[in-house]
Design a protein around this motif. Structure first.
Motif, PDB file in Angstrom:
ATOM      1  N   SER A   1      24.200   1.095  -7.838  1.00 17.54           N
ATOM      2  CA  SER A   1      23.064   1.961  -8.148  1.00 17.54           C
ATOM      3  C   SER A   1      22.739   1.881  -9.631  1.00 17.54           C
ATOM      4  O   SER A   1      23.535   1.398 -10.438  1.00 17.54           O
ATOM      5  N   ASP A   2      21.558   2.362  -9.979  1.00 19.68           N
ATOM      6  CA  ASP A   2      21.170   2.584 -11.368  1.00 19.68           C
ATOM      7  C   ASP A   2      21.041   4.084 -11.574  1.00 19.68           C
ATOM      8  O   ASP A   2      20.568   4.803 -10.678  1.00 19.68           O
ATOM      9  N   VAL A   3      21.436   4.557 -12.731  1.00 20.07           N
ATOM     10  CA  VAL A   3      21.248   5.963 -13.079  1.00 20.07           C
ATOM     11  C   VAL A   3      19.932   6.083 -13.848  1.00 20.07           C
ATOM     12  O   VAL A   3      19.717   5.356 -14.824  1.00 20.07           O
ATOM     13  N   ILE A   4      19.050   6.967 -13.384  1.00 18.01           N
ATOM     14  CA  ILE A   4      17.744   7.090 -14.026  1.00 18.01           C
ATOM     15  C   ILE A   4      17.522   8.511 -14.548  1.00 18.01           C
ATOM     16  O   ILE A   4      18.133   9.473 -14.085  1.00 18.01           O
ATOM     17  N   SER A   5      16.622   8.612 -15.504  1.00 24.16           N
ATOM     18  CA  SER A   5      16.166   9.901 -16.012  1.00 24.16           C
ATOM     19  C   SER A   5      14.836  10.224 -15.335  1.00 24.16           C
ATOM     20  O   SER A   5      14.289   9.406 -14.584  1.00 24.16           O
TER      21      SER A   5
ATOM     22  N   LEU B   1      11.399   7.715 -13.129  1.00 20.33           N
ATOM     23  CA  LEU B   1      10.982   7.925 -11.742  1.00 20.33           C
ATOM     24  C   LEU B   1      10.056   6.839 -11.184  1.00 20.33           C
ATOM     25  O   LEU B   1      10.141   6.529  -9.989  1.00 20.33           O
ATOM     26  N   PRO B   2       9.178   6.237 -11.976  1.00 23.77           N
ATOM     27  CA  PRO B   2       8.336   5.172 -11.411  1.00 23.77           C
ATOM     28  C   PRO B   2       9.138   4.056 -10.747  1.00 23.77           C
ATOM     29  O   PRO B   2       8.639   3.391  -9.826  1.00 23.77           O
TER      30      PRO B   2
ATOM     31  N   ARG C   1      15.643  19.736  -8.636  1.00 30.15           N
ATOM     32  CA  ARG C   1      14.483  20.606  -8.828  1.00 30.15           C
ATOM     33  C   ARG C   1      13.599  20.097  -9.967  1.00 30.15           C
ATOM     34  O   ARG C   1      12.363  20.051  -9.837  1.00 30.15           O
ATOM     35  N   ALA C   2      14.216  19.693 -11.073  1.00 29.71           N
ATOM     36  CA  ALA C   2      13.444  19.197 -12.216  1.00 29.71           C
ATOM     37  C   ALA C   2      12.693  17.923 -11.855  1.00 29.71           C
ATOM     38  O   ALA C   2      11.536  17.728 -12.255  1.00 29.71           O
ATOM     39  N   PHE C   3      13.346  17.033 -11.090  1.00 29.69           N
ATOM     40  CA  PHE C   3      12.709  15.772 -10.717  1.00 29.69           C
ATOM     41  C   PHE C   3      11.541  16.010  -9.767  1.00 29.69           C
ATOM     42  O   PHE C   3      10.464  15.420  -9.915  1.00 29.69           O
ATOM     43  N   LEU C   4      11.756  16.867  -8.761  1.00 26.71           N
ATOM     44  CA  LEU C   4      10.708  17.075  -7.763  1.00 26.71           C
ATOM     45  C   LEU C   4       9.512  17.868  -8.297  1.00 26.71           C
ATOM     46  O   LEU C   4       8.434  17.850  -7.690  1.00 26.71           O
ATOM     47  N   SER C   5       9.703  18.537  -9.420  1.00 29.38           N
ATOM     48  CA  SER C   5       8.585  19.261 -10.037  1.00 29.38           C
ATOM     49  C   SER C   5       7.934  18.464 -11.160  1.00 29.38           C
ATOM     50  O   SER C   5       6.970  18.924 -11.778  1.00 29.38           O
TER      51      SER C   5
ATOM     52  N   LEU D   1       5.550  12.975 -12.752  1.00 31.44           N
ATOM     53  CA  LEU D   1       5.799  11.592 -12.349  1.00 31.44           C
ATOM     54  C   LEU D   1       6.183  11.508 -10.874  1.00 31.44           C
ATOM     55  O   LEU D   1       5.874  10.518 -10.198  1.00 31.44           O
ATOM     56  N   TRP D   2       6.873  12.529 -10.382  1.00 32.30           N
ATOM     57  CA  TRP D   2       7.213  12.578  -8.951  1.00 32.30           C
ATOM     58  C   TRP D   2       5.930  12.659  -8.115  1.00 32.30           C
ATOM     59  O   TRP D   2       5.766  11.940  -7.127  1.00 32.30           O
ATOM     60  N   ALA D   3       5.021  13.526  -8.529  1.00 33.32           N
ATOM     61  CA  ALA D   3       3.777  13.721  -7.783  1.00 33.32           C
ATOM     62  C   ALA D   3       2.917  12.462  -7.755  1.00 33.32           C
ATOM     63  O   ALA D   3       2.093  12.287  -6.851  1.00 33.32           O
TER      64      ALA D   3
END
Length: 297
Positions: free
Chosen positions: A218-222, A226-227, A248-252, A255-257
């Motif tokens: 895997s890769d660890v991402i910030s 997300l792209p 929660r931070a990622f889904l909000s 970039l997620w949207a």
């Protein structure tokens, strides 16, 4: 019990040595050597989730098993593990509990418990795979040899491959790219090909985005990365409580949207236990259930 353990292990060592010189059961080659196992093991202990999955699939209920960080047995095995004793965690199995259960076979891997092989072998015949994850099908076959249930393993794998063929017919594989994201405490992992899920997606002939075609775990991402998780379909899971991760931070995140899968309502939360913890044929079939549900035409 701690004071008695060295003495009991020493006594068990004498029995193990006798088995080495005159095997009255079957011999099984594995990552740590060759072990004499009973013809029909009755009291099996498993020291990883993959082995737990395998022996249950093969029709054997172990007398004891470890858990992942003390979180209990995988939820997808609910009902199957009733009566199975907890013998510690994958990281720290309890030799005292194992010994007390009087096993006649112990299953694990060199990766997890190679350093305990000598001690475990003094308690009961011990068979170890080399590693875990991408070799889960080989590990199923090894466990089957140790249990004397190779025909059952072959049948399980034949059914698995038959399901893959049916899935391939139902999915537009030329237009579908599968992205996989896992939230764990302290990390967000963009899953690559060298893992349990990667092998299933490869077996199914499903494409991955260009960012997820590495032969690594895997890769660890910030959040800014997300792209890289974009694909026509996105599967994501959470290990443990979501609040203990950055989910929660990622889904909000904006970039997620913007991800294609999210905009097209093709981002699906899946169960971490069978997507990542199970590492066995029962878990693989549950993953196929999800793929059929979310990808099938």
């Amino acid at each position: 019990m701690k004071r008695l353990l060295p003495l009991l292990l020493t006594a068990a060592l004498g029995t193990a040595a006798a088995q080495d010189t005159s095997c009255t059961g079957r011999t099984v080659k594995h990552a740590m050597g060759t072990t004499c196992v009973p013809n029909s093991p009755k009291r099996v202990i498993v020291l990883d989730t993959g082995e737990l999955d395998s022996v249950l699939a093969l029709g054997v209920k172990p007398v004891g098993a470890v858990t992942a960080l003390g979180s209990g047995f995988p939820t997808y095995l609910k009902g199957r593990t009733d009566g199975v004793a907890d013998v510690g965690t994958i990281q720290q199995p309890s030799l005292e509990r194992i010994l007390a259960l009087k096993p006649d076979l112990i299953l694990s891997s060199k990766l997890r418990h190679g350093n305990l092989y000598a001690q475990l072998s003094r308690i009961a015949p011990t068979v170890m795979a080399e590693t875990v994850g991408v070799v889960w099908k080989d590990n199923l076959k090894l466990d089957a040899r140790a249990l004397g249930r190779e025909a059952q393993a072959n049948k399980l794998l034949s059914t698995y491959y038959a399901r893959l063929k049916k899935l391939q017919v139902r999915v537009d594989r030329k237009r579908t790219t599968i992205s996989v994201l896992r939230f764990v405490p302290g990390q967000v992992r963009l899953m690559q090909r060298a893992n349990f899920i990667g092998t299933i997606l490869d077996d199914a002939g499903l494409l991955r985005p260009a960012t997820q075609r590495k032969d690594t775990f895997s890769d660890v991402i910030s959040a800014e990365g997300l792209p890289a998780a974009d694909g026509s379909v996105l599967f994501y899971s959470t290990y443990g409580p979501a609040d203990a991760t950055d989910q929660r931070a990622f889904l909000s995140s904006p970039l997620w949207a913007r991800l294609n899968a999210v905009r097209n309502k093709r981002a699906f939360a899946v169960n971490d236990d069978h997507w990542f913890l199970g590492i066995g044929i029962l878990a693989a079939n549950r993953v196929l259930d999800d793929l059929e549900q979310y990808l099938g035409n």
